[in-house]
Design a protein around this motif. Structure first.
Motif, PDB file in Angstrom:
ATOM      1  N   SER A  47     -23.503  58.707  14.870  1.00 41.57           N
ATOM      2  CA  SER A  47     -24.401  59.636  14.175  1.00 41.57           C
ATOM      3  C   SER A  47     -24.932  59.084  12.861  1.00 41.57           C
ATOM      4  O   SER A  47     -25.894  59.614  12.309  1.00 41.57           O
ATOM      5  N   MET A  50     -26.881  66.590  22.853  1.00 41.51           N
ATOM      6  CA  MET A  50     -27.047  66.390  21.419  1.00 41.51           C
ATOM      7  C   MET A  50     -28.213  67.205  20.854  1.00 41.51           C
ATOM      8  O   MET A  50     -29.256  67.369  21.480  1.00 41.51           O
ATOM      9  N   ARG A  76     -23.013  68.288  18.730  1.00 39.15           N
ATOM     10  CA  ARG A  76     -22.734  68.104  20.151  1.00 39.15           C
ATOM     11  C   ARG A  76     -22.579  69.502  20.739  1.00 39.15           C
ATOM     12  O   ARG A  76     -21.909  70.350  20.160  1.00 39.15           O
TER      13      ARG A  76
END
Length: 137
Positions: free
Chosen positions: A22, A93, A84
């Motif tokens: 991320s 996502m 998530r």
């Protein structure tokens, strides 16, 4: 089909911002360069808007949509969180974003789900035909 009976199918989100994959997405800024609409989404027709989701045309419709409005070209999007979800049949996502340059009729969290035309080629990438990534300041 019978396996899903009795299951709680509400969409849930888990903050994945701290996960290593991320890091490149957090704080990324984009300018809107393609057609894009903002949708106010609610659980049922009498409920208030829970969140706003950004989707390129043709978009969605249904009783959960409170409003649909175009996002102006040149509006900017900043990724605040990477989430998530527990979606079974769509990619999992979602970005929580700040949207600047569009006057929304509600004060609700703004999301970009990485499907329905929002997704780019790589993991956690937005569609470059809709969103152009800006250089880091």
């Amino acid at each position: 089909m019978h396996l899903l009976l009795g299951c709680d199918m509400r969409e849930r989100h888990h903050d994945a911002s701290a996960e290593p994959h991320s890091r490149n997405a957090l704080g990324a800024r984009y300018v809107v360069v393609g057609p894009l609409d903002a949708y106010g989404v609610r659980q049922d027709p009498q409920a208030p808007v829970e969140h706003v989701t950004l989707i390129p045309p043709p978009g969605v419709d249904g009783p959960e949509v409170d409003f649909r409005m175009p996002v102006p070209m040149g509006a900017t999007v900043t990724v605040l969180k990477v989430m998530r979800t527990n979606r079974l049949f769509d990619p999992e996502m979602t970005f929580i974003v700040a949207l600047e340059g569009a006057a929304l009729p509600v004060n609700a969290p703004v999301r970009i789900d990485l499907f329905r035309g929002n997704e780019g080629e790589g993991r956690l990438q937005l569609n470059p035909a809709i969103y152009r990534r800006l250089p880091a300041p």
